[in-house]
Design an enzyme around this catalytic site. Sequence first.
Site, PDB file in Angstrom:
ATOM      1  N   HIS A  71     -10.753  10.157   5.690  1.00  0.00           N
ATOM      2  CA  HIS A  71     -10.631   8.724   5.975  1.00  0.00           C
ATOM      3  C   HIS A  71     -10.179   8.424   7.399  1.00  0.00           C
ATOM      4  O   HIS A  71     -10.679   7.492   8.011  1.00  0.00           O
ATOM      5  CB  HIS A  71      -9.614   8.151   4.980  1.00  0.00           C
ATOM      6  CG  HIS A  71      -9.439   6.674   5.045  1.00  0.00           C
ATOM      7  ND1 HIS A  71     -10.473   5.791   4.853  1.00  0.00           N
ATOM      8  CD2 HIS A  71      -8.338   5.900   5.280  1.00  0.00           C
ATOM      9  CE1 HIS A  71     -10.020   4.548   4.943  1.00  0.00           C
ATOM     10  NE2 HIS A  71      -8.735   4.590   5.222  1.00  0.00           N
ATOM     11  N   ARG A 122      -0.744   9.020   8.364  1.00  0.00           N
ATOM     12  CA  ARG A 122      -0.651   7.631   8.830  1.00  0.00           C
ATOM     13  C   ARG A 122      -0.221   6.703   7.696  1.00  0.00           C
ATOM     14  O   ARG A 122      -0.794   6.751   6.607  1.00  0.00           O
ATOM     15  CB  ARG A 122      -2.017   7.185   9.353  1.00  0.00           C
ATOM     16  CG  ARG A 122      -2.089   5.731   9.749  1.00  0.00           C
ATOM     17  CD  ARG A 122      -3.486   5.393  10.161  1.00  0.00           C
ATOM     18  NE  ARG A 122      -4.403   5.584   9.064  1.00  0.00           N
ATOM     19  CZ  ARG A 122      -4.862   4.610   8.275  1.00  0.00           C
ATOM     20  NH1 ARG A 122      -4.483   3.370   8.466  1.00  0.00           N
ATOM     21  NH2 ARG A 122      -5.702   4.882   7.297  1.00  0.00           N
ATOM     22  N   ASP A 129     -17.178  11.187  18.940  1.00  0.00           N
ATOM     23  CA  ASP A 129     -17.781  11.242  20.284  1.00  0.00           C
ATOM     24  C   ASP A 129     -16.725  11.292  21.401  1.00  0.00           C
ATOM     25  O   ASP A 129     -16.799  12.129  22.308  1.00  0.00           O
ATOM     26  CB  ASP A 129     -18.685  10.028  20.546  1.00  0.00           C
ATOM     27  CG  ASP A 129     -19.551   9.655  19.360  1.00  0.00           C
ATOM     28  OD1 ASP A 129     -19.453  10.310  18.308  1.00  0.00           O
ATOM     29  OD2 ASP A 129     -20.327   8.697  19.479  1.00  0.00           O
ATOM     30  N   ARG A 139      -0.405   9.027   1.098  1.00  0.00           N
ATOM     31  CA  ARG A 139      -1.776   9.418   0.737  1.00  0.00           C
ATOM     32  C   ARG A 139      -1.952  10.919   0.580  1.00  0.00           C
ATOM     33  O   ARG A 139      -2.693  11.378  -0.280  1.00  0.00           O
ATOM     34  CB  ARG A 139      -2.757   8.902   1.785  1.00  0.00           C
ATOM     35  CG  ARG A 139      -2.939   7.427   1.671  1.00  0.00           C
ATOM     36  CD  ARG A 139      -3.944   6.884   2.625  1.00  0.00           C
ATOM     37  NE  ARG A 139      -3.931   5.442   2.447  1.00  0.00           N
ATOM     38  CZ  ARG A 139      -4.477   4.574   3.270  1.00  0.00           C
ATOM     39  NH1 ARG A 139      -5.116   4.994   4.334  1.00  0.00           N
ATOM     40  NH2 ARG A 139      -4.413   3.286   3.029  1.00  0.00           N
ATOM     41  N   GLU A 190       0.851  -1.196   0.000  1.00  0.00           N
ATOM     42  CA  GLU A 190       0.000   0.000   0.000  1.00  0.00           C
ATOM     43  C   GLU A 190       0.882   1.239   0.000  1.00  0.00           C
ATOM     44  O   GLU A 190       2.108   1.154   0.115  1.00  0.00           O
ATOM     45  CB  GLU A 190      -0.938  -0.006   1.210  1.00  0.00           C
ATOM     46  CG  GLU A 190      -1.987  -1.116   1.151  1.00  0.00           C
ATOM     47  CD  GLU A 190      -3.026  -1.005   2.248  1.00  0.00           C
ATOM     48  OE1 GLU A 190      -3.582   0.082   2.425  1.00  0.00           O
ATOM     49  OE2 GLU A 190      -3.271  -2.006   2.934  1.00  0.00           O
ATOM     50  N   HIS A 238      -8.266   9.759   2.054  1.00  0.00           N
ATOM     51  CA  HIS A 238      -7.893   8.622   1.216  1.00  0.00           C
ATOM     52  C   HIS A 238      -8.059   9.057  -0.237  1.00  0.00           C
ATOM     53  O   HIS A 238      -9.091   9.640  -0.593  1.00  0.00           O
ATOM     54  CB  HIS A 238      -8.784   7.418   1.520  1.00  0.00           C
ATOM     55  CG  HIS A 238      -8.237   6.127   0.996  1.00  0.00           C
ATOM     56  ND1 HIS A 238      -8.161   5.845  -0.345  1.00  0.00           N
ATOM     57  CD2 HIS A 238      -7.715   5.057   1.632  1.00  0.00           C
ATOM     58  CE1 HIS A 238      -7.624   4.642  -0.513  1.00  0.00           C
ATOM     59  NE2 HIS A 238      -7.339   4.145   0.682  1.00  0.00           N
ATOM     60  N   GLU A 264      -8.573   4.872  16.905  1.00  0.00           N
ATOM     61  CA  GLU A 264      -8.522   6.119  16.137  1.00  0.00           C
ATOM     62  C   GLU A 264      -8.786   7.367  16.974  1.00  0.00           C
ATOM     63  O   GLU A 264      -8.272   8.446  16.659  1.00  0.00           O
ATOM     64  CB  GLU A 264      -9.511   6.057  14.962  1.00  0.00           C
ATOM     65  CG  GLU A 264      -9.348   7.230  14.012  1.00  0.00           C
ATOM     66  CD  GLU A 264     -10.178   7.104  12.747  1.00  0.00           C
ATOM     67  OE1 GLU A 264     -10.687   6.014  12.465  1.00  0.00           O
ATOM     68  OE2 GLU A 264     -10.304   8.123  12.035  1.00  0.00           O
TER      69      GLU A 264
HETATM   70  C1  SIN Z   1      -7.083   0.829   2.214  1.00  0.00           C
HETATM   71  O1  SIN Z   1      -7.361  -0.352   2.097  1.00  0.00           O
HETATM   72  O2  SIN Z   1      -6.717   1.535   1.276  1.00  0.00           O
HETATM   73  C2  SIN Z   1      -7.248   1.476   3.550  1.00  0.00           C
HETATM   74  C3  SIN Z   1      -6.344   0.884   4.540  1.00  0.00           C
HETATM   75  C4  SIN Z   1      -6.012   1.863   5.598  1.00  0.00           C
HETATM   76  O3  SIN Z   1      -6.628   2.926   5.670  1.00  0.00           O
HETATM   77  O4  SIN Z   1      -5.067   1.598   6.363  1.00  0.00           O
END
Ligand code: SIN
Length: 512
Positions: free
Chosen positions: A346, A381, A217, A285, A118, A238, A370
């Site tokens: 995201h 992140r 919250d 990202r 990723e 994202h 989170e």
């Molecule tokens: C994704 O699958 O692109 C999201 C995974 C993530 O946000 O860590």
Amino acid sequence: MNAALDVIVVGGGIAGMAFATRLVDRNDQQPVRVRIFSKAAVEASNSFAAQGGVAAVMRLEDSFEQHIRDTMNVGAGRNDPDVVRLVVGEGPAMIRSMIDLGAHFDSDATGRLQLAREGGHSMARVVHHRDRTGEEIVRVLQARVRSSPHIEVIEPQRALDLLVEGEGTDRQCRGIRAMDLRSGDVMDHFASLVVLATGGAGQVYERTTNPIGATGDGVAMAIRADVDLRDMAFVQFHPTALHTTEPGPAFLISEAVRGAGARLSAPDGRPLMKAIHDMGDLAPRNVIARAIHREMQLTGSSHLWLDASPMGVARFAMEFPAIEKRCREMGIVAGRDRIPVVPAAHYMCGGIRTDDSGRTALKGLFALGECASSGLHGADRLASNSLLEALVIPKRAAGIVFTSAPIEKLRSSRPYRENWLSRRTSAIVTRALGSLRHAMSTHVGIIREEGGMLHTLCIIAMLERQIAPIWNRRRWSPELIDLRDLLVVARSITSAALAEPASMGAHYVEVK
Ligand code: SIN
């Protein structure tokens, strides 16, 4: 028999369940009772929706040093290096432990784990279950929660505030005030320890991959109780949510699709990322989301394209069945047709400041997942580090609560007000939610500008003034309760963004 340690967990996603199950595993040390307060079924959580996976060093050709470097590079060095080292170092053992507990991760015919790649990762290291890793981990944890006589899940409960007693350094969290979303009754619930695991706040933006429950919250409750936060300026967008005209949460096209060879292209077919970053379509990202945002502004286009044809239809359907199904519902043959994509809010990289074991600055309060900021993520992140964090830090937290929380005689829950629930949402609340989301998306989103952020603070103040009389009437709709929290979180994001001296990671300010 010793008195039981009585713990309230707010939030029934992966971080909350991981903590609860690890804690009751230690029941032999000290009797323990955990109540998980959740406002909706876990299937409605961000955890359940997580596609990507768990980042961990699982191959000899990989190393902790490289995973640490990738995490710090994406986080622009804002991360806490000790926390990064610790969480990354726990990765392989955590994967093995989840497999021992019954999690199925994709592997080849020899049983070797298949690893996805990723954005921001210098190599493939994402352990996954097709494109439904969150669901798989939830399955394992939920079975353990359900089978434990020491854990009770109480839902649908909307936590409203922390109950804090004492002054100065004696201040201590004693429990939570929560509304039963069926009866509308508001009760005060007491505990030796409260753990916030309420997830993110993507609903503060118009377009988000987060479910409707991601309304910040826990962060809002912490702010109202004057608990320290960290890094709230850093909201990750994202790059590739599915572009549709339908309302509601945006469907994610996992970054692993790009890791498997898909490429982003501009409306004229030009490859987007090649000339922009040396990691191309797998750049961090924030870099890709900004590139898409700029291209959309430049061309007036509502979306760009993701070309997954190098992968082919059969491979796409095999590796990404949930995405393939969603595309098919829209008449798109994934792996053949281009997929329309657009960035969407995201992940909240900052949150309630904690140490490496989930402890906050307020006695009796932990925060996990989170809603917390352990220092792992920094200014952006690294993909799939969040599920790792949501498993590692709760385990550590469970290891120390017996020494952190006072074991006291349990105070029983006490009614605060009967039936405060209103089933009707006032038009003012609906309009205010829209205005807030619009201002945040326009001025405190992917690209920010000082004047716009100051303007947003004025809008937030105006909306707060508008809803104050409705709030004081004490008939609260779920939307009004969400709006109250979203306003607090939006103010925190915006003020933190204004206070950042320079652009960094997911926080990017354009100087006009
Ligand atoms: C994704 O699958 O692109 C999201 C995974 C993530 O946000 O860590």
